[in-house]
Design a protein around this motif. Structure first.
Motif, mmCIF file in Angstrom:
data_model
loop_
_atom_site.group_PDB
_atom_site.id
_atom_site.type_symbol
_atom_site.label_atom_id
_atom_site.label_comp_id
_atom_site.label_asym_id
_atom_site.label_seq_id
_atom_site.Cartn_x
_atom_site.Cartn_y
_atom_site.Cartn_z
ATOM 1 N N MET A 28 1.072 -1.392 0.193
ATOM 2 C CA MET A 28 0.450 0.297 0.292
ATOM 3 C C MET A 28 0.940 1.354 -0.214
ATOM 4 S SD MET A 28 -2.705 -1.531 2.551
ATOM 5 C CE MET A 28 -3.783 0.194 2.580
ATOM 6 N N ILE A 29 1.960 1.228 0.748
ATOM 7 C CA ILE A 29 2.735 2.392 0.809
ATOM 8 C C ILE A 29 3.556 3.041 -0.482
ATOM 9 C CG2 ILE A 29 5.628 3.127 2.327
ATOM 10 C CD1 ILE A 29 4.378 1.670 4.518
ATOM 11 N N ALA A 30 4.048 1.323 -1.324
ATOM 12 C CA ALA A 30 4.631 1.740 -2.147
ATOM 13 C C ALA A 30 3.479 1.769 -3.351
ATOM 14 C CB ALA A 30 5.647 0.582 -3.335
ATOM 15 N N GLY A 31 2.694 1.223 -3.091
ATOM 16 C CA GLY A 31 1.407 1.715 -4.692
ATOM 17 C C GLY A 31 1.434 3.176 -4.407
ATOM 18 N N ALA A 32 0.886 3.577 -3.051
ATOM 19 C CA ALA A 32 0.600 5.042 -2.716
ATOM 20 C C ALA A 32 1.871 6.071 -4.021
ATOM 21 C CB ALA A 32 0.179 5.333 -1.388
ATOM 22 N N ILE A 33 2.963 5.563 -3.458
ATOM 23 C CA ILE A 33 4.108 6.391 -4.126
ATOM 24 C C ILE A 33 3.364 6.487 -5.167
ATOM 25 C CG2 ILE A 33 6.547 6.040 -4.339
ATOM 26 C CD1 ILE A 33 6.484 5.868 -1.626
ATOM 27 N N MET A 34 3.368 5.630 -6.071
ATOM 28 C CA MET A 34 3.184 5.292 -7.629
ATOM 29 C C MET A 34 2.110 5.680 -8.086
ATOM 30 S SD MET A 34 2.412 1.585 -9.870
ATOM 31 C CE MET A 34 1.577 1.389 -9.392
ATOM 32 N N PHE A 35 1.481 5.954 -7.617
ATOM 33 C CA PHE A 35 -0.023 7.115 -8.013
ATOM 34 C C PHE A 35 0.342 7.882 -7.641
ATOM 35 C CE2 PHE A 35 -2.376 3.281 -5.763
ATOM 36 C CZ PHE A 35 -2.475 2.029 -7.205
ATOM 37 N N SER A 36 0.691 8.199 -6.780
ATOM 38 C CA SER A 36 1.131 9.968 -6.723
ATOM 39 C C SER A 36 2.331 10.515 -7.534
ATOM 40 C CB SER A 36 2.335 10.565 -5.508
ATOM 41 O OG SER A 36 1.505 10.368 -3.801
ATOM 42 N N ILE A 37 3.334 9.938 -8.354
ATOM 43 C CA ILE A 37 4.250 9.670 -9.267
ATOM 44 C C ILE A 37 3.607 9.815 -10.668
ATOM 45 C CG2 ILE A 37 5.625 8.782 -10.681
ATOM 46 C CD1 ILE A 37 7.086 7.113 -7.968
ATOM 47 N N LEU A 38 1.991 8.925 -10.802
ATOM 48 C CA LEU A 38 1.268 8.663 -11.590
ATOM 49 C C LEU A 38 0.340 10.526 -11.879
ATOM 50 C CD1 LEU A 38 0.454 5.223 -12.016
ATOM 51 C CD2 LEU A 38 2.226 6.256 -13.654
ATOM 52 N N GLY A 39 0.368 10.510 -10.920
ATOM 53 C CA GLY A 39 -0.136 12.273 -10.745
ATOM 54 C C GLY A 39 -1.614 11.721 -10.212
ATOM 55 N N LYS A 40 -1.843 10.772 -10.129
ATOM 56 C CA LYS A 40 -3.434 10.755 -8.555
ATOM 57 C C LYS A 40 -3.172 10.834 -7.613
ATOM 58 C CE LYS A 40 -4.948 9.202 -13.184
ATOM 59 N NZ LYS A 40 -4.981 9.983 -13.645
ATOM 60 N N ASN A 41 -4.047 11.217 -7.030
ATOM 61 C CA ASN A 41 -4.749 11.550 -5.690
ATOM 62 C C ASN A 41 -4.396 9.855 -5.152
ATOM 63 O OD1 ASN A 41 -5.205 11.457 -2.329
ATOM 64 N ND2 ASN A 41 -6.079 13.068 -3.381
ATOM 65 N N PRO A 42 -2.996 9.648 -3.919
ATOM 66 C CA PRO A 42 -2.905 8.381 -3.384
ATOM 67 C C PRO A 42 -3.976 8.001 -2.806
ATOM 68 C CG PRO A 42 -1.986 10.126 -2.362
ATOM 69 C CD PRO A 42 -2.103 10.442 -3.747
ATOM 70 N N LEU A 43 -4.886 8.729 -1.252
ATOM 71 C CA LEU A 43 -5.987 8.172 -0.956
ATOM 72 C C LEU A 43 -6.613 7.286 -1.597
ATOM 73 C CD1 LEU A 43 -5.583 11.107 1.633
ATOM 74 C CD2 LEU A 43 -4.333 8.541 1.640
ATOM 75 N N ASP A 44 -7.002 8.515 -2.536
ATOM 76 C CA ASP A 44 -8.442 8.188 -3.739
ATOM 77 C C ASP A 44 -8.801 6.567 -4.369
ATOM 78 O OD1 ASP A 44 -9.719 10.216 -2.819
ATOM 79 O OD2 ASP A 44 -9.240 11.152 -4.794
ATOM 80 N N ALA A 45 -6.788 6.503 -4.587
ATOM 81 C CA ALA A 45 -6.498 4.807 -5.034
ATOM 82 C C ALA A 45 -6.652 4.152 -4.685
ATOM 83 C CB ALA A 45 -5.058 5.580 -5.979
ATOM 84 N N LEU A 46 -5.787 4.246 -3.344
ATOM 85 C CA LEU A 46 -6.410 3.044 -2.208
ATOM 86 C C LEU A 46 -7.882 3.305 -1.688
ATOM 87 C CD1 LEU A 46 -3.104 4.299 -0.379
ATOM 88 C CD2 LEU A 46 -3.905 1.876 -1.638
ATOM 89 N N TYR A 47 -8.551 4.545 -1.832
ATOM 90 C CA TYR A 47 -10.039 3.700 -1.514
ATOM 91 C C TYR A 47 -10.546 3.139 -2.742
ATOM 92 C CZ TYR A 47 -15.294 4.808 -1.159
ATOM 93 O OH TYR A 47 -15.998 5.311 -0.894
#
Length: 365
Positions: A28-47
């Motif tokens: 989840m932590i690494a995914g949040a970093i990846m989503f941030s790099i892709l320009g997406k809100n990591p909290l929204d993505a994990l939700y």
């Protein structure tokens, strides 16, 4: 100077038990970093990945549909992995099981009675087991590498499916689309609660298979034989257990369950054969098997977690515009961290150069 892995004399029971949870948190932590790099809100993505698919009853049914093949395949793979046989070709066995089980509704559509579905399931199991027997025989007879042979057979199965649905099994009334005719009513797996969602008997097969294999592995002599040969082939040979016979048994069980997953998928959620019937269930099931600690009961829970990542990935693609590749990368992270945690539990990292200099200094003194 280089890094070396040194086996620990004893590993932590606590960290071994909670390793899957640690891997999930790290993912989840690494995914949040990846989503941030892709320009997406990591909290929204994990939700969208972990919460949104659990809000509606119909989505819980979809979760069961996604989890069923993962649990069935991973349960069979656990037998292989526990016995030190590395079956990486469950995807191909899944496809061949689907093809074998579809012979009746596609080639004999006029044969319609209550016997059709049981025969389809039996043929699916037989097809998957027969396909798994190929790398098993090659390993037992010629000592070939089962990782390579089983993996290469995946591509053979995918090409076979593509050729069948575009050629001899193409629906004559299907407007030239590459797909077979729709299965008739006697060839469709019944739904558990039709008024609430599409979940069918595939999830029941998966849970039953996990319970039966857990009992076999923990309470029977055959289960003891599987674990002994997996942990110490030499000790197994001294005990009179046959490694060659175990190769065949493990692959047949694994292939049979993968075949059952394949025919359950096409007779349930899809209802016909298409060029692509799997989003990679056979490969994802490897993650499920290790996330469940090769324990059939743990695999049931792990199957639902990975199924959630499938549904969440689809929701994230629709809502946030994530690509399919990003969703697959997120699943790959989970396997990476599961294997990484397991490695660090059993091994410690050492700088080989420092050790050598220390040894030289000691010798000079």
């Amino acid at each position: 100077m280089r890094l070396e892995l040194v086996k620990r004399p004893q590993h932590s029971v606590l960290f071994s038990a909670i390793s899957p949870l640690i891997a999930l948190v790290l993912t989840m932590i690494a995914g949040a970093i990846m989503f941030s790099i892709l320009g997406k809100n990591p909290l929204d993505a994990l939700y969208y990945y972990f919460i949104d698919p659990l809000r509606e009853t119909w989505s819980l049914h979809e979760l069961a549909i996604k989890a069923a093949p993962l649990i069935l395949i991973a349960t069979g793979l656990s037998v292989c992995f526990l016995s030190n046989n590395w079956n990486i070709g469950a995807e191909g066995q899944f496809i061949v099981g689907a093809i074998a089980g579809s012979i009746l509704p596609v080639m004999f559509p006029e044969f319609q009675n209550w016997l059709v579905l049981p025969l389809m399931l039996a043929m699916g199991i037989a097809g998957g087991a027969a396909y798994a027997a190929v790398p098993a025989f090659l390993k037992a007879r010629f000592n070939t590498n089962e990782i390579l042979t089983s993996l290469m057979l995946v591509y053979v199965a995918q090409l076979l499916l593509d050729w069948i649905v575009r050629g001899p099994w193409r629906d004559p009334g299907g407007m030239n689309f590459p797909e077979t005719r729709d299965f008739h009513a006697f060839a469709i797996l019944p739904e558990l609660m039709p008024s609430a969602g599409r979940a069918n008997w595939g999830i029941v097969f998966a849970v039953l298979a996990a319970l039966v294999l857990w009992f076999i592995l923990r309470k029977t002599r055959k289960g003891f034989e599987i674990r002994v040969l997996g942990q110490s082939p030499r000790a197994g040979r001294f005990a009179g257990f046959s490694s060659a016979r175990m190769v065949m048994v493990a692959f047949l069980i694994s292939g049979g369950l993968a075949g059952l997953a394949g025919i359950s998928e096409v007779a349930g959620a899809i209802g016909q054969l298409q060029p692509s019937i799997s989003p990679g269930y056979g490969f994802t099931a490897i993650i499920v098997a290790f996330l469940g600690r090769l324990n059939p009961l743990g695999i049931v829970a792990a199957g639902f977690v990975l199924a959630l990542s499938y549904l969440g990935g689809e929701a994230a693609q629709i809502s946030l515009g994530l690509s399919d590749k990003a969703a697959r990368a997120f699943q790959g992270m989970l396997l990476f961290f599961v294997l990484g945690c397991d490695t660090l539990i059993h091994y410690k990292i050492r700088l080989a150069g420092r050790s050598l200099r220390g040894g030289e200094a000691t010798n000079n003194a």
